[in-house]
Design a protein around this motif. Structure first.
Motif, PDB file in Angstrom:
ATOM      1  N   VAL A  48       0.854  -1.176   0.000  1.00  0.00           N
ATOM      2  CA  VAL A  48       0.000   0.000   0.000  1.00  0.00           C
ATOM      3  C   VAL A  48       0.896   1.233   0.000  1.00  0.00           C
ATOM      4  N   HIS A  49       0.409   2.332  -0.547  1.00  0.00           N
ATOM      5  CA  HIS A  49       1.263   3.519  -0.591  1.00  0.00           C
ATOM      6  C   HIS A  49       1.350   4.216   0.766  1.00  0.00           C
ATOM      7  N   ALA A  50       0.217   4.552   1.350  1.00  0.00           N
ATOM      8  CA  ALA A  50       0.242   5.396   2.544  1.00  0.00           C
ATOM      9  C   ALA A  50       0.149   4.608   3.845  1.00  0.00           C
ATOM     10  N   ASN A  51      -0.926   3.852   4.017  1.00  0.00           N
ATOM     11  CA  ASN A  51      -1.141   3.107   5.254  1.00  0.00           C
ATOM     12  C   ASN A  51      -2.236   2.082   5.026  1.00  0.00           C
ATOM     13  N   ALA A  52      -2.419   1.186   5.996  1.00  0.00           N
ATOM     14  CA  ALA A  52      -3.427   0.138   5.868  1.00  0.00           C
ATOM     15  C   ALA A  52      -4.785   0.542   6.419  1.00  0.00           C
ATOM     16  N   PHE A  53      -4.825   1.590   7.267  1.00  0.00           N
ATOM     17  CA  PHE A  53      -6.099   1.916   7.926  1.00  0.00           C
ATOM     18  C   PHE A  53      -6.987   2.824   7.092  1.00  0.00           C
ATOM     19  N   ALA A  54      -6.418   3.636   6.201  1.00  0.00           N
ATOM     20  CA  ALA A  54      -7.226   4.522   5.349  1.00  0.00           C
ATOM     21  C   ALA A  54      -6.410   4.867   4.112  1.00  0.00           C
ATOM     22  N   PRO A  55      -6.203   3.914   3.214  1.00  0.00           N
ATOM     23  CA  PRO A  55      -5.306   4.133   2.074  1.00  0.00           C
ATOM     24  C   PRO A  55      -5.670   5.333   1.214  1.00  0.00           C
ATOM     25  N   ALA A  56      -6.952   5.614   1.072  1.00  0.00           N
ATOM     26  CA  ALA A  56      -7.397   6.690   0.179  1.00  0.00           C
ATOM     27  C   ALA A  56      -7.265   8.076   0.794  1.00  0.00           C
ATOM     28  N   GLU A  57      -6.954   8.144   2.084  1.00  0.00           N
ATOM     29  CA  GLU A  57      -6.858   9.457   2.733  1.00  0.00           C
ATOM     30  C   GLU A  57      -5.422   9.961   2.812  1.00  0.00           C
ATOM     31  N   TRP A  58      -4.477   9.108   2.446  1.00  0.00           N
ATOM     32  CA  TRP A  58      -3.069   9.496   2.308  1.00  0.00           C
ATOM     33  C   TRP A  58      -2.450  10.027   3.606  1.00  0.00           C
ATOM     34  N   GLU A  59      -2.847   9.462   4.731  1.00  0.00           N
ATOM     35  CA  GLU A  59      -2.216   9.866   5.987  1.00  0.00           C
ATOM     36  C   GLU A  59      -0.830   9.236   6.107  1.00  0.00           C
ATOM     37  N   TYR A  60       0.095   9.993   6.650  1.00  0.00           N
ATOM     38  CA  TYR A  60       1.483   9.537   6.774  1.00  0.00           C
ATOM     39  C   TYR A  60       1.683   8.679   8.018  1.00  0.00           C
ATOM     40  N   ILE A  61       2.579   7.733   7.908  1.00  0.00           N
ATOM     41  CA  ILE A  61       3.045   6.995   9.083  1.00  0.00           C
ATOM     42  C   ILE A  61       4.307   7.695   9.569  1.00  0.00           C
ATOM     43  N   GLN A  62       4.123   8.628  10.479  1.00  0.00           N
ATOM     44  CA  GLN A  62       5.231   9.447  10.943  1.00  0.00           C
ATOM     45  C   GLN A  62       5.940   8.865  12.154  1.00  0.00           C
ATOM     46  N   GLY A  63       5.310   7.902  12.811  1.00  0.00           N
ATOM     47  CA  GLY A  63       5.920   7.318  13.995  1.00  0.00           C
ATOM     48  C   GLY A  63       5.197   6.072  14.436  1.00  0.00           C
ATOM     49  N   ARG A  64       5.491   5.652  15.651  1.00  0.00           N
ATOM     50  CA  ARG A  64       4.994   4.378  16.147  1.00  0.00           C
ATOM     51  C   ARG A  64       3.472   4.347  16.263  1.00  0.00           C
ATOM     52  N   ILE A  65       2.854   5.457  16.636  1.00  0.00           N
ATOM     53  CA  ILE A  65       1.398   5.465  16.812  1.00  0.00           C
ATOM     54  C   ILE A  65       0.694   5.123  15.502  1.00  0.00           C
ATOM     55  N   GLU A  66       1.079   5.801  14.424  1.00  0.00           N
ATOM     56  CA  GLU A  66       0.447   5.531  13.123  1.00  0.00           C
ATOM     57  C   GLU A  66       0.805   4.134  12.616  1.00  0.00           C
ATOM     58  N   ALA A  67       2.030   3.681  12.906  1.00  0.00           N
ATOM     59  CA  ALA A  67       2.443   2.351  12.464  1.00  0.00           C
ATOM     60  C   ALA A  67       1.607   1.263  13.134  1.00  0.00           C
ATOM     61  N   VAL A  68       1.395   1.388  14.427  1.00  0.00           N
ATOM     62  CA  VAL A  68       0.579   0.407  15.142  1.00  0.00           C
ATOM     63  C   VAL A  68      -0.862   0.437  14.638  1.00  0.00           C
ATOM     64  N   ARG A  69      -1.371   1.626  14.398  1.00  0.00           N
ATOM     65  CA  ARG A  69      -2.731   1.731  13.847  1.00  0.00           C
ATOM     66  C   ARG A  69      -2.827   1.006  12.510  1.00  0.00           C
ATOM     67  N   SER A  70      -1.798   1.142  11.694  1.00  0.00           N
ATOM     68  CA  SER A  70      -1.786   0.477  10.396  1.00  0.00           C
ATOM     69  C   SER A  70      -1.691  -1.036  10.554  1.00  0.00           C
ATOM     70  N   LEU A  71      -0.850  -1.490  11.453  1.00  0.00           N
ATOM     71  CA  LEU A  71      -0.691  -2.933  11.668  1.00  0.00           C
ATOM     72  C   LEU A  71      -1.958  -3.554  12.243  1.00  0.00           C
ATOM     73  N   HIS A  72      -2.682  -2.809  13.075  1.00  0.00           N
ATOM     74  CA  HIS A  72      -3.946  -3.312  13.615  1.00  0.00           C
ATOM     75  C   HIS A  72      -5.016  -3.429  12.529  1.00  0.00           C
ATOM     76  N   ALA A  73      -4.831  -2.730  11.417  1.00  0.00           N
ATOM     77  CA  ALA A  73      -5.839  -2.707  10.360  1.00  0.00           C
ATOM     78  C   ALA A  73      -5.711  -3.873   9.383  1.00  0.00           C
ATOM     79  N   THR A  74      -4.700  -4.711   9.539  1.00  0.00           N
ATOM     80  CA  THR A  74      -4.499  -5.834   8.618  1.00  0.00           C
ATOM     81  C   THR A  74      -4.033  -7.071   9.369  1.00  0.00           C
ATOM     82  N   PRO A  75      -4.458  -8.265   8.914  1.00  0.00           N
ATOM     83  CA  PRO A  75      -3.940  -9.491   9.512  1.00  0.00           C
ATOM     84  C   PRO A  75      -2.600  -9.916   8.917  1.00  0.00           C
TER      85      PRO A  75
END
Length: 247
Positions: A116-143
């Motif tokens: 995916v380009h931006a993240n797993a939790f909202a790919p179409a909104e183009w939010e950046y993974i700037q640190g651990r908080i966004e990374a964990v949110r992304s990892l929680h969004a996919t198995p």
């Protein structure tokens, strides 16, 4: 299988060719392109055609925000320079190239890997993974055990254990990192076409599936030639200047 992970190519022919040559020399058997093939650089047609050729040979490709902006119009929050380049890029591409960008999926799952380009939790909104908080949110969004992202132009690696403990690395180039599947991993290879961590060398990463290792690479390229093309095209000079400093 050795999988080369390449993202944020940004119409930089010199950087992309250098990365592809390096990946081939490292034994890449398959390629995954994580979006933003156009924007900023002066060779959008060549880069798009190169990705198209790899997709025909089995490569994975997903779309990025600059690709979407080129086919659907730039988003309101895009900076002035980026919008100007998108308008210029639209005039440089032929219909088959625009159609390819238009039809790119926002994400793709292959086995236990998510691309995916931006993240797993909202790919179409183009939010950046700037640190651990966004990374964990992304990892929680996919198995999936492995998530490969672009969008951020600096190489980073995050992981999440089965107990919910998160960690992150700033990788050292050319040093293999064990990435066993009992954890979830989020990989940001860094930008091939426009690195922004103070190092002008192009970025990409290699995932060795049988060995369960991930290796980040930096590849020097002729950034002066790429910068000169940007200036000759009449694009904002700041986009040329930044290539020499990795900004």
């Amino acid at each position: 299988m050795k999988l080369a992970l390449i993202t944020d190519l940004h119409a930089n022919r010199e950087a992309v060719q250098s990365v592809l040559d390096h990946a081939k020399a490292q034994g890449a058997q398959r390629y995954a392109f994580l979006g933003d093939y156009v924007g900023y650089g002066a060779d959008p047609a060549w880069v798009v055609d190169t990705v198209i050729a790899h997709v025909k040979e089995g490569a994975i490709a997903v779309g990025g925000n600059h690709d979407a902006g080129t086919t659907r119009g730039p988003s309101p929050n895009m900076r002035v320079d980026a919008r100007r380049v998108i308008e210029w890029t639209q005039q440089q591409l032929q219909e088959h190239q625009l159609a390819f960008l238009r039809e790119l999926p926002l994400s793709k799952v292959d086995d236990d890997m998510l691309f995916v380009h931006a993240n797993a939790f909202a790919p179409a909104e183009w939010e950046y993974i700037q640190g651990r908080i966004e990374a964990v949110r992304s990892l929680h969004a996919t198995p999936c055990h492995y998530t490969f992202c672009g969008h951020m132009h600096e190489p980073k690696l995050f992981h999440l254990s089965g107990t919910g403990k998160a960690g992150e690395f700033v990788p050292t180039p050319a040093v293999p990192i064990p990435v066993p599947p009992h954890r979830q991993w989020l990989v940001i290879p860094g930008s091939a076409g426009q690195p922004r961590d103070g190092n002008p060398a192009a970025c990409y990463a290699m995932f060795d599936r049988p060995a369960q290792t991930l290796t980040f690479h930096r590849v020097p390229y002729d950034h002066e030639a790429a910068a000169q093309k940007i200036r000759q095209a009449g694009l904002p000079s700041v986009l040329a200047d930044r290539l020499a400093h990795g900004e």
